[in-house]
Design an enzyme around this catalytic site. Structure first.
Site, PDB file in Angstrom:
ATOM      1  N   GLU A  17       0.814  -1.218   0.000  1.00  0.00           N
ATOM      2  CA  GLU A  17       0.000   0.000   0.000  1.00  0.00           C
ATOM      3  C   GLU A  17       0.847   1.268   0.000  1.00  0.00           C
ATOM      4  O   GLU A  17       0.357   2.353   0.321  1.00  0.00           O
ATOM      5  CB  GLU A  17      -0.933  -0.016   1.202  1.00  0.00           C
ATOM      6  CG  GLU A  17      -1.904  -1.178   1.199  1.00  0.00           C
ATOM      7  CD  GLU A  17      -2.862  -1.133   2.370  1.00  0.00           C
ATOM      8  OE1 GLU A  17      -3.654  -0.191   2.451  1.00  0.00           O
ATOM      9  OE2 GLU A  17      -2.816  -2.048   3.205  1.00  0.00           O
ATOM     10  N   SER A 152      -5.340  -5.187   4.906  1.00  0.00           N
ATOM     11  CA  SER A 152      -6.294  -4.251   4.322  1.00  0.00           C
ATOM     12  C   SER A 152      -7.179  -4.966   3.318  1.00  0.00           C
ATOM     13  O   SER A 152      -7.410  -6.165   3.401  1.00  0.00           O
ATOM     14  CB  SER A 152      -5.525  -3.121   3.642  1.00  0.00           C
ATOM     15  OG  SER A 152      -4.824  -3.644   2.523  1.00  0.00           O
ATOM     16  N   TYR A 222      -9.537   2.901  -4.197  1.00  0.00           N
ATOM     17  CA  TYR A 222      -8.538   3.939  -4.436  1.00  0.00           C
ATOM     18  C   TYR A 222      -8.438   4.410  -5.878  1.00  0.00           C
ATOM     19  O   TYR A 222      -7.542   5.181  -6.208  1.00  0.00           O
ATOM     20  CB  TYR A 222      -7.169   3.438  -3.947  1.00  0.00           C
ATOM     21  CG  TYR A 222      -7.156   3.210  -2.455  1.00  0.00           C
ATOM     22  CD1 TYR A 222      -7.322   4.274  -1.578  1.00  0.00           C
ATOM     23  CD2 TYR A 222      -7.016   1.937  -1.920  1.00  0.00           C
ATOM     24  CE1 TYR A 222      -7.335   4.074  -0.208  1.00  0.00           C
ATOM     25  CE2 TYR A 222      -7.019   1.729  -0.552  1.00  0.00           C
ATOM     26  CZ  TYR A 222      -7.179   2.793   0.295  1.00  0.00           C
ATOM     27  OH  TYR A 222      -7.191   2.591   1.649  1.00  0.00           O
ATOM     28  N   ARG A 261     -11.695   4.611  11.760  1.00  0.00           N
ATOM     29  CA  ARG A 261     -12.777   4.450  10.788  1.00  0.00           C
ATOM     30  C   ARG A 261     -13.320   3.039  10.919  1.00  0.00           C
ATOM     31  O   ARG A 261     -12.566   2.072  10.824  1.00  0.00           O
ATOM     32  CB  ARG A 261     -12.270   4.659   9.361  1.00  0.00           C
ATOM     33  CG  ARG A 261     -13.399   4.697   8.303  1.00  0.00           C
ATOM     34  CD  ARG A 261     -12.875   4.347   6.921  1.00  0.00           C
ATOM     35  NE  ARG A 261     -12.579   2.929   6.778  1.00  0.00           N
ATOM     36  CZ  ARG A 261     -11.429   2.455   6.296  1.00  0.00           C
ATOM     37  NH1 ARG A 261     -10.455   3.254   5.939  1.00  0.00           N
ATOM     38  NH2 ARG A 261     -11.244   1.132   6.196  1.00  0.00           N
ATOM     39  N   ASP A 263     -15.942   0.164   9.498  1.00  0.00           N
ATOM     40  CA  ASP A 263     -16.727  -0.251   8.339  1.00  0.00           C
ATOM     41  C   ASP A 263     -17.878  -1.135   8.809  1.00  0.00           C
ATOM     42  O   ASP A 263     -17.674  -2.083   9.578  1.00  0.00           O
ATOM     43  CB  ASP A 263     -15.845  -1.026   7.360  1.00  0.00           C
ATOM     44  CG  ASP A 263     -14.720  -0.168   6.795  1.00  0.00           C
ATOM     45  OD1 ASP A 263     -14.857   1.072   6.802  1.00  0.00           O
ATOM     46  OD2 ASP A 263     -13.698  -0.735   6.362  1.00  0.00           O
ATOM     47  N   GLU A 275     -14.929  -4.272  10.209  1.00  0.00           N
ATOM     48  CA  GLU A 275     -13.554  -4.074  10.652  1.00  0.00           C
ATOM     49  C   GLU A 275     -13.349  -2.614  11.023  1.00  0.00           C
ATOM     50  O   GLU A 275     -14.209  -1.770  10.760  1.00  0.00           O
ATOM     51  CB  GLU A 275     -12.555  -4.485   9.566  1.00  0.00           C
ATOM     52  CG  GLU A 275     -12.728  -3.759   8.246  1.00  0.00           C
ATOM     53  CD  GLU A 275     -11.893  -4.379   7.140  1.00  0.00           C
ATOM     54  OE1 GLU A 275     -10.884  -3.748   6.772  1.00  0.00           O
ATOM     55  OE2 GLU A 275     -12.246  -5.463   6.649  1.00  0.00           O
ATOM     56  N   ASN A 277     -10.245   0.598  11.161  1.00  0.00           N
ATOM     57  CA  ASN A 277      -8.948   1.040  10.651  1.00  0.00           C
ATOM     58  C   ASN A 277      -8.390   2.120  11.561  1.00  0.00           C
ATOM     59  O   ASN A 277      -9.075   3.104  11.853  1.00  0.00           O
ATOM     60  CB  ASN A 277      -9.112   1.570   9.223  1.00  0.00           C
ATOM     61  CG  ASN A 277      -7.792   1.807   8.524  1.00  0.00           C
ATOM     62  OD1 ASN A 277      -7.032   2.666   8.928  1.00  0.00           O
ATOM     63  ND2 ASN A 277      -7.523   1.049   7.478  1.00  0.00           N
ATOM     64  N   GLY A 281      -7.238   6.218   5.419  1.00  0.00           N
ATOM     65  CA  GLY A 281      -6.673   6.904   4.269  1.00  0.00           C
ATOM     66  C   GLY A 281      -7.077   8.368   4.226  1.00  0.00           C
ATOM     67  O   GLY A 281      -8.128   8.761   4.730  1.00  0.00           O
TER      68      GLY A 281
END
Length: 315
Positions: A17, A152, A222, A261, A263, A275, A277, A281
């Protein structure tokens, strides 16, 4: 200009990443500059420790994604150096990065999460892949979602038919030795950011994610234009409140700080945890900056305040 002093943004690293991390770091640098903070983007390489030892930063904003940036490694190094940093401490990062562990923790805190199994690839070799996969489908049903247990969206895929499961497992094991295979709960997919600017963790407006037919994989996350986003999410008020509460619960249960963050899938009016994070990002397609903007805040000012809080508390 801000009185923060020497601010360092860590971006890049050696994971798959890397390029997305660099995009996050550069956008973060530009946003901080607009907020009056001069920040330098630095790579996490062999020269990092010497550089920070000779010229210690007043605060660091880690923007490294994937292993090393989110598994607690870089946080442990920053703690060893005595450098204040934004985000969760190393131990909390380790819990959040391990998806099956995170699911167990939030389930104990009262959140729903899709039924799943977690198996290392040796199991499929030793017991026979066909027999194991057949039992998984018989127990969990279809569709399924397969992803590395740690990491990820790389190696993650949705499985609609049993004959597609072996290929999904091969893709998964290319990025990790253990697979998390979940029931694919159908509903509205949302990402809920949480920030804590000194008054306790607060949920930002949920971002609704409408991926292409192939699913919300790494490319869909992305690549601009592949996925549609709605901020705030098109949810009834009660469901939006439940999503916000779930994200704050996950943040607290996992011992996170500053920002995260979560999800979720909203199905039948109920949020299902997928999950969390710890280093969200910051790219043009990332949901946390979208949520910050939807909340009427400026990304640079929020990140400036997080850096100030980190500098004030130390590490």
């Amino acid at each position: 200009m801000s009185d923060l002093g020497h601010v360092l943004i860590l971006a890049g690293g050696l994971s798959a990443e890397r390029e997305v991390s660099l995009r996050s770091g550069h956008r973060l640098r530009d946003a901080l500059q607009e907020a009056g903070v001069e920040a330098e983007v630095a790579d996490a390489d062999a020269g990092l420790i010497a550089a920070m030892t000779s010229d210690p930063p007043s605060a660091v904003f880690p923007a490294i994604h994937g292993a090393y940036g989110e598994d607690g490694s870089i946080q442990e190094i920053l703690a060893l150096l005595g450098v204040p940093f934004v985000g969760a401490a190393a131990e909390a990062c380790r819990f959040a990065f391990d998806k099956p562990v995170a699911k167990a923790v939030v389930r104990a805190a009262g959140l729903a999460t899709p039924a799943s199994v977690t198996l290392p690839k040796e199991t499929f070799h030793d017991l026979g892949a066909a027999a194991v996969l057949a039992r998984i489908v018989a127990t969990l049903g279809l569709p399924l979602f397969v992803k590395p247990a740690r990491g990820s969206a790389l190696g993650a895929s949705r499985v609609m038919a049993a004959e597609d499961l072996p290929g999904a497992m091969i893709s998964c094991f290319a990025y990790g030795d253990t697979a998390l295979i979940e029931q694919c709960v159908l509903g509205t997919e949302v990402a809920v950011g949480v920030i804590d600017l000194g008054e306790g963790p607060q949920a930002l407006p949920a971002v609704e994610i409408v991926p292409p037919a192939s699913g919300y994989d790494y490319a869909a996350r992305y690549t601009a234009g592949q996925t549609r986003f709605f901020t705030p999410a098109r949810l009834p008020e009660a469901e939006a409140a439940a999503a916000a509460a779930a994200a704050v619960t996950a943040h607290r249960a996992l011992g996170l700080r500053d920002l995260s963050r979560t999800d979720l899938i909203i199905s039948g009016g109920r949020p299902f945890f997928l999950e969390v994070n710890v280093a969200p990002g910051m790219t043009e397609t990332s949901t946390l900056p979208m949520a910050i903007e939807a909340a009427g805040r400026a990304l640079g000012l929020v990140c400036r305040d997080l850096l100030s809080a980190a500098a004030a508390r130390g590490n």
